[in-house]
Every structure is written in C-alpha cells, then in structure tokens.
Design an enzyme around this catalytic site. Sequence first.
Site, PDB file in Angstrom:
ATOM      1  CG  HIS A  59      -1.808  -1.209   1.299  1.00  0.00           C
ATOM      2  ND1 HIS A  59      -2.972  -1.339   0.565  1.00  0.00           N
ATOM      3  CD2 HIS A  59      -1.686  -2.355   2.006  1.00  0.00           C
ATOM      4  CE1 HIS A  59      -3.534  -2.500   0.835  1.00  0.00           C
ATOM      5  NE2 HIS A  59      -2.770  -3.143   1.705  1.00  0.00           N
ATOM      6  CB  SER A  60       4.486   1.664  -0.595  1.00  0.00           C
ATOM      7  OG  SER A  60       5.407   2.699  -0.785  1.00  0.00           O
ATOM      8  CG  ASN A  61       1.004   6.927   0.146  1.00  0.00           C
ATOM      9  OD1 ASN A  61      -0.026   6.563  -0.392  1.00  0.00           O
ATOM     10  ND2 ASN A  61       1.048   7.276   1.428  1.00  0.00           N
ATOM     11  CB  ILE A  66       5.380   1.388  -4.280  1.00  0.00           C
ATOM     12  CG1 ILE A  66       6.477   0.675  -3.476  1.00  0.00           C
ATOM     13  CG2 ILE A  66       4.956   0.549  -5.483  1.00  0.00           C
ATOM     14  CD1 ILE A  66       7.693   0.263  -4.277  1.00  0.00           C
TER      15      ILE A  66
END
Length: 309
Positions: free
Chosen positions: A64-66, A68
């Site tokens: 859920h990485s912003n 990434i």
Amino acid sequence: MVIPSPLERLPEKLGKPFDVELWIKRDDLIHPVISGNKYRKLKYNLLEVNKNNFNHVLTFGGAHSNHIASTAYLCKQFDLKCTGIIRGEEAKQISPTLKASLEAGMDCQYVSRSEYRNKNTPTYLEALQTKYPSAYIIPEGGANELGIKGCEEIVTECKDLTDFDFITVDCGTGATLAGMVRQLQPHQKAIGVQVLKGQDFISNEVEDFSPNYSDKFEIWTAYHFGGYAKFQPELIQFMRWFYDQTSIKLDPIYTGKQFYAVFDQLKNGFFPKGSRIILTHTGGLQGIEGFEERYGLEIYPNEHRRYKK
C-alpha cells in the site's frame, strides 16, 4: 503540478477554543498521484537519475506504499524502467496501489519479510546492484540525502508565515522530519507523529540524517492506533469530523493519525496559548481505496457515518 503547495489557515473556530492559530500545508494538492512528501523525496533523486543518464530506477515498499505508487508513475512519465522490491508474498488479490503501479509499468519483485529487512545492508544492496547494473537505487520512502533535501522545502515554502511556532508531520521514517528541522528558525519546533508501533526509532533516524538538531524536534509515539495501517473507530470518526469542518480529506495511515494527535494535544494543553501551528498534509489519499477494501468500510460515505455491516 502545484508548487509551491498552498499554505491555508484552517477555520478559525477550530483553533479558537485553544487560543491558537491552525494552518495547513497542502502538499496533498501538489499532484493527485505524487503528492505530499513523496514528491519532495523523489524530486532530487529523479534529477540525479536524469543528470547521470540512468534508464532504470529500483526502490522498495509495501503493498500500500505511496512511495511505490509515486515512483511508478514518475518513471512512466520519464520513460524509465522501474523495479519495485515489494515486502511480503504476492497476494491473490493485489492492492489498488500495486495494481496501479503494475499498470504504470513497474516490475514488482516480491520478497519475504525477513529478506526485506536487509534492504539497507551493504551486502544486499551490492547484490541488487549486480543483478540490476543499470539501476539507480532509491531507498524505501526516498530516505536518502537527496530525499531529505527535498523535504527542507516544506518549511522554506512557509516563508510567508515566518513567525509560526510549531510544524507537525506524520512519520513512517525520519527522512521528512530530518529535512524540515534543518530549515527551522531558533523559536520554531517540529513535531513528528510516529504512525508505526514500536519504540521511538524515528528520533535516531532524524539524528543520523541531521545531527545536532535534537532540540528542534520531538516525536509522539502514542498515536499509531495499533500499528502501521491499523486503526481504532475514534480515528475514523475524527477524520469524518475534520472533513465535515474543512472539506479536506485525510488518509487513515498517515495524515489522519497526525491530525488526530494535534487535536488531542490541543485538548491536553500541550501548545501554549497564542501558538501558530502548521499541520503538514503529506498526501497519501491514493491509499484510502485499499484501506477500505481491507477493512470493509467507507471512510467518507455520502449519506451516512457508520461502518458497513
């Protein structure tokens, strides 16, 4: 792209009961995908990629990485090959964040959580560089000196409010805060709200990146709501209340926890009367969809304020 991002005063009624002024640094408005501190931490890294004619970017993050999502989007815009080292096994149903990143052309390489813990060790990085010899490697969250340089601009862009007393930010790593403290005036202080459960490791990271600034910041560790991407009902209730008051959305992983912490500490009398406080909106709204899917709830429903049954 909106740079510098707006600095807005929140409705007077929110600060009046505590005799303070509340302002918000709207980094969420920089860009719908690469908003907030993710833009800040990628800005100078991408300039370095261009300067040295790299054609491949490799970085790290979770499902859920912003960071990434932002990296994948930017690489697509600049026609760069992109690889993401993703924490954990590939799920049967991938997150909206990873779906968007794959659609942008990112090559997602899933690794075990134990392997992922080695992401900053010289041996692991050397092995990655050997495997991807043409790649420019950006650490998780953009937490390197170039990323920190970008985060300094959060404060320098607040020059029109030079007499503010406090500036707050949510922290998953210490990089954003490390940049911010470098630009503070003697009377100003930064407060980092740690969104992960655990000891105050953020302080060590800030001091590693920006030594001799220990008197310019403090970390609040009690507002993680159970850990990264976890929550309690009062967090969602607060986010809905804040949206009703301001028409500004927060995300439940980062900014919601920061803003909750500030208002809780206002009630506790932490901030002296007359203080001017800037809350930093670090973006991250792209993560709401995946969070709602994971927990089966609507954070900002149109007609009601309750959890799905």
